[in-house]
Design a protein around this motif. Structure first.
Motif, PDB file in Angstrom:
ATOM      1  N   ASN A 109      41.075  76.421 110.339  1.00 32.00           N
ATOM      2  CA  ASN A 109      42.155  77.100 111.019  1.00 32.00           C
ATOM      3  C   ASN A 109      43.165  76.026 111.428  1.00 32.00           C
ATOM      4  OD1 ASN A 109      40.596  79.592 111.051  1.00 32.00           O
ATOM      5  ND2 ASN A 109      39.417  78.636 112.690  1.00 32.00           N
ATOM      6  N   ILE A 110      44.410  76.398 111.540  1.00 39.11           N
ATOM      7  CA  ILE A 110      45.463  75.418 111.826  1.00 39.11           C
ATOM      8  C   ILE A 110      46.327  75.915 112.967  1.00 39.11           C
ATOM      9  CG2 ILE A 110      47.474  74.202 110.899  1.00 39.11           C
ATOM     10  CD1 ILE A 110      46.088  74.858 108.054  1.00 39.11           C
TER      11      ILE A 110
ATOM     12  N   LEU B 251      49.866  79.348 102.479  1.00 42.16           N
ATOM     13  CA  LEU B 251      48.585  79.622 103.121  1.00 42.16           C
ATOM     14  C   LEU B 251      48.232  81.105 103.025  1.00 42.16           C
ATOM     15  CD1 LEU B 251      48.678  77.412 106.370  1.00 42.16           C
ATOM     16  CD2 LEU B 251      47.705  76.876 104.136  1.00 42.16           C
TER      17      LEU B 251
ATOM     18  N   TYR C  61      45.008  83.181 104.404  1.00 39.36           N
ATOM     19  CA  TYR C  61      45.261  82.892 105.819  1.00 39.36           C
ATOM     20  C   TYR C  61      46.108  83.996 106.446  1.00 39.36           C
ATOM     21  CZ  TYR C  61      43.478  78.074 105.961  1.00 39.36           C
ATOM     22  OH  TYR C  61      42.675  76.958 105.953  1.00 39.36           O
TER      23      TYR C  61
ATOM     24  N   CYS D  98      48.916  84.441 109.306  1.00 41.90           N
ATOM     25  CA  CYS D  98      49.907  83.493 109.811  1.00 41.90           C
ATOM     26  C   CYS D  98      50.779  84.133 110.884  1.00 41.90           C
ATOM     27  CB  CYS D  98      50.788  82.989 108.672  1.00 41.90           C
ATOM     28  SG  CYS D  98      49.874  82.225 107.306  1.00 41.90           S
TER      29      CYS D  98
ATOM     30  N   PHE E 192      46.664  80.509 110.614  1.00 37.02           N
ATOM     31  CA  PHE E 192      47.668  79.485 110.852  1.00 37.02           C
ATOM     32  C   PHE E 192      48.563  79.967 111.987  1.00 37.02           C
ATOM     33  CE2 PHE E 192      52.097  77.990 109.501  1.00 37.02           C
ATOM     34  CZ  PHE E 192      52.015  76.786 110.192  1.00 37.02           C
TER      35      PHE E 192
ATOM     36  N   TYR F 282      51.733  78.868 114.213  1.00 38.18           N
ATOM     37  CA  TYR F 282      52.877  77.977 114.380  1.00 38.18           C
ATOM     38  C   TYR F 282      53.482  78.300 115.741  1.00 38.18           C
ATOM     39  CZ  TYR F 282      57.584  76.023 113.392  1.00 38.18           C
ATOM     40  OH  TYR F 282      58.772  75.338 113.434  1.00 38.18           O
TER      41      TYR F 282
ATOM     42  N   THR G 249      38.912  74.044 113.590  1.00 36.49           N
ATOM     43  CA  THR G 249      40.334  74.227 113.891  1.00 36.49           C
ATOM     44  C   THR G 249      41.021  72.875 113.998  1.00 36.49           C
ATOM     45  OG1 THR G 249      39.905  76.308 115.069  1.00 36.49           O
ATOM     46  CG2 THR G 249      42.013  75.215 115.493  1.00 36.49           C
TER      47      THR G 249
ATOM     48  N   LEU H  95      48.615  70.441 104.620  1.00 36.84           N
ATOM     49  CA  LEU H  95      47.978  71.705 104.998  1.00 36.84           C
ATOM     50  C   LEU H  95      47.618  72.523 103.767  1.00 36.84           C
ATOM     51  CD1 LEU H  95      49.994  72.743 108.183  1.00 36.84           C
ATOM     52  CD2 LEU H  95      47.913  71.361 107.983  1.00 36.84           C
TER      53      LEU H  95
ATOM     54  N   ALA I  53      43.746  73.652 102.825  1.00 41.13           N
ATOM     55  CA  ALA I  53      43.451  75.080 102.668  1.00 41.13           C
ATOM     56  C   ALA I  53      43.099  75.451 101.239  1.00 41.13           C
ATOM     57  CB  ALA I  53      44.660  75.896 103.123  1.00 41.13           C
TER      58      ALA I  53
END
Length: 410
Positions: free
Chosen positions: A8-9, A96, A101, A103, A178, A180, A232, A294, A298
């Motif tokens: 996870n980001i 992603l 993912y 997002c 993800f 942001y 993460t 990234l 991923a």
């Protein structure tokens, strides 16, 4: 909680925070224990660069891995402007999302204010935030394409962005995500929750940083309480140098300048069990590198039909030998102001100022981080090499200018 082999980001992106505004980067007046903890438990890069000393182009490079001039967004966008991020561009969220993912973006976008520029048209499943800087009008808070609040209670934005991000993580804890989180603060006008007023020794600006730090701590704890810490990756930085307040850590220049104070950013990465705690690296890196990094982590393919200017820094993050970085170019609008190659940095312009005295300036930024002593006369061979880089790359960018501008207006 099911573990995924892909991280996870969470990418936390401050607005106009200086290199020296954190405890871990030497602030004597501002207390940031939660961000300092991330640094102590992970990696600090001391030579991470933004590609631009202003908001829009910095974010364009971050999200696409491409110089903002290639994207057609070389300057700050205002609410009435037609330009914005073209749907032809591929963002981190786009690539992603293609590999599963979820997002979400919670905070300031500033890559175009028209419906076609909305983050939900660029790979993000959710959007909660402001379309541009908090000193622009009309200012409305958005959820997706809908305006939900105006005027905006800016004092609560840091908390509300964090609340929304935490809720998103809770809802997607069993699948890769993800987040942001491009905070509005400490861009002026400064707004801070009442409970943080007077808590720092650095005025309202310092109070604002301490408020941001508090909510970073809340977010990290939330991930830990969900049992996701070991899967993460947290990244934390700022878009460009400080504006009217804030500390550059002794570096020359501020926001709008392509001297070090305007473009060298604090950068922290924590991934429990994968990034060695307490690591500090002087490797030269760029926001351009975040996109391919990234994507690599991923397992997402990087677009092959356009130049990607970033380099994968996975090896650096995970303790391997970093790939040697090629030259980095620093623009203001369409003006190529400076280039860094190895230990050397050459300035050939100071746009937007018209003062061109003492140019070109050649600095050894490994020994002279303040960029105080011009060595151009002493190293003519280095000067010639650097001027050649400027001519070649500047010509490449200029050759693609018309196409990039057309895309951003489409």
């Amino acid at each position: 909680m099911t573990s995924s082999p892909r991280p996870n980001i969470v990418l936390i992106f401050m607005d106009d925070m200086g290199y020296g505004d954190l405890g871990c980067t030497g602030s004597p007046l501002i207390s940031t224990p939660h961000i300092d903890r991330l640094a102590a438990e992970g990696l600090q890069l001391t030579q991470m660069y933004s590609t631009s000393p202003t908001c829009t182009p910095s974010r364009a490079s971050l999200l696409t891995g491409r110089y903002a001039q290639r994207v057609g967004l070389p300057r700050v966008i205002f609410p009435e402007d037609r330009e914005g991020l073209s749907t032809w561009e591929r963002t981190i969220a786009d690539v992603l999302g293609e590999v599963g993912y979820r997002c979400g973006i919670y905070g300031k976008w500033h890559l175009g204010a028209r419906p076609e520029h909305n983050p939900t048209r660029h790979g993000f499943d959710e959007y909660y935030g402001l379309p541009y800087s908090n000193d622009m009008d009309p200012l409305h808070l958005h959820v997706g394409a809908d305006r939900i609040e105006g005027p905006v209670d800016q004092s609560s934005l840091t908390r509300r962005y964090t609340d929304e991000a935490m809720d998103f993580i809770s809802r997607h804890a069993d699948e890769p995500f993800f987040v942001y989180l491009p905070h509005t603060m400490p861009h002026i006008p400064l707004h801070v929750e009442e409970s943080f007023r007077g808590t720092s020794r650095a005025g309202t600006y310092g109070d604002t940083i301490e408020c941001l730090d508090h909510h970073v701590g809340r977010l990290v704890r939330h991930v830990e309480e969900l049992g996701l810490s070991e899967n993460t990756l947290f990244l934390l930085t700022s878009d460009n140098g400080p504006w009217f307040e804030g500390r550059t850590g002794g570096r020359r220049g501020r926001k709008i300048d392509t001297y070090e104070g305007g473009i060298r950013m604090p950068f922290i990465a924590r991934w429990t069990g994968r990034i060695a705690p307490g690591t500090v690296s002087e490797s030269v890196q760029s926001f351009l590198d975040i996109f391919p990094t990234l994507a690599s982590l991923a397992g997402a393919p990087v677009p092959q039909d356009r130049p990607i200017d970033g380099a994968d820094m996975t090896e650096l993050l995970l303790g391997g030998t970093p790939t040697e970085r090629g030259p980095l170019y620093f623009f203001s609008h369409w003006h190529l102001n400076a280039v860094r190659d190895g230990r050397w940095k050459l300035h050939v312009d100071r746009f937007p100022t018209k003062d061109l005295r003492e140019l070109p300036q050649l600095f050894d930024v490994e020994t002279d981080v303040e960029e105080s002593y011009n060595l151009a006369d002493l190293y003519p061979d280095v000067l010639e090499h650097m001027l050649g880089l400027v001519e070649t790359f500047g010509g490449e960018i200029e050759a693609g200018r018309a196409e990039a501008e057309a895309r951003a207006l489409a």
